[in-house]
Design a protein around this motif. Sequence first.
Motif, short mmCIF file in Angstrom:
data_model
loop_
_atom_site.label_atom_id
_atom_site.label_comp_id
_atom_site.label_asym_id
_atom_site.label_seq_id
_atom_site.Cartn_x
_atom_site.Cartn_y
_atom_site.Cartn_z
N CYS A 38 0.84 -1.22 0.00
CA CYS A 38 0.00 0.00 0.00
C CYS A 38 0.86 1.26 0.00
CB CYS A 38 -0.94 0.00 1.21
SG CYS A 38 -0.08 0.20 2.80
N GLY A 39 2.02 1.18 0.63
CA GLY A 39 2.92 2.34 0.68
C GLY A 39 2.49 3.41 1.65
N GLY A 41 1.32 2.57 5.07
CA GLY A 41 1.25 2.12 6.46
C GLY A 41 0.00 1.35 6.85
N VAL A 42 -0.75 0.85 5.87
CA VAL A 42 -2.03 0.19 6.20
C VAL A 42 -1.93 -1.34 6.19
CG1 VAL A 42 -4.41 -0.14 5.42
CG2 VAL A 42 -3.38 2.13 5.35
N CYS A 43 -1.23 -1.93 5.24
CA CYS A 43 -1.36 -3.39 5.02
C CYS A 43 -0.37 -4.23 5.81
CB CYS A 43 -1.21 -3.70 3.54
SG CYS A 43 0.48 -3.50 2.91
N GLY A 44 0.75 -3.69 6.20
CA GLY A 44 1.75 -4.44 6.96
C GLY A 44 2.68 -5.29 6.11
N CYS A 46 5.12 -4.61 4.32
CA CYS A 46 6.50 -4.12 4.30
C CYS A 46 7.20 -4.30 5.65
CB CYS A 46 6.51 -2.64 3.96
SG CYS A 46 5.64 -1.66 5.21
N CYS A 58 7.70 1.07 4.84
CA CYS A 58 7.22 2.08 3.88
C CYS A 58 7.07 3.45 4.53
CB CYS A 58 5.91 1.65 3.23
SG CYS A 58 4.46 1.74 4.31
S1 FES Z 1 3.37 -1.27 2.25
FE1 FES Z 1 1.48 -1.43 3.33
S2 FES Z 1 2.02 -0.89 5.37
FE2 FES Z 1 3.84 -0.57 4.24
#
Ligand code: FES
Length: 154
Positions: A38-39, A41-44, A46, A58
Amino acid sequence: MKTIINRKEIDLNVADLERNLLDWLRESLDLTGAKNGCGIGVCGACTILVEYEPKRACLLKVKDIMNKSILTIEGLTKEDGSLHPLQQAFVDAGAIQCGFCTPAMVLTAHSFLLQTHLPTREQARKAIKGNLCRCTGYQQIIDAIISASVHYQH
Ligand code: FES
Ligand code: FES
């Protein structure tokens, strides 16, 4: 200016300090286990461990890991290339489908198991709540974490 990544000391280049950490890991160090889902901070996807705590790469810059110790999924695998027991537990439990969330999920679980002795399923569920998986339904991931917990000494 140095950092330690997967037990190896790395000299940081001043020109890289303001770069996005996830991009730097993937593009400059070829550590592509951390994914960009997601870039923002939502999906985790990274997630890496900074001083053994899960952090979203990210949202960080290279300067944020100065003088710190980092673990990526590439560093969890043993030096002879064999899987860490937690990685093997994910394989054995069928906790992987597309695999996109898996490196981050494993690192988040690793940090949790280092801190939590023989957790309950509910504790494991809470520990990975910030890591989104679009495939598995989470049950096998919890199975894997619980079964790997016996390998962690406290
Ligand atoms: S890419 Fe989704 S939280 Fe970092
Ligand atoms: S295995 Fe596909 S996103 Fe988790």
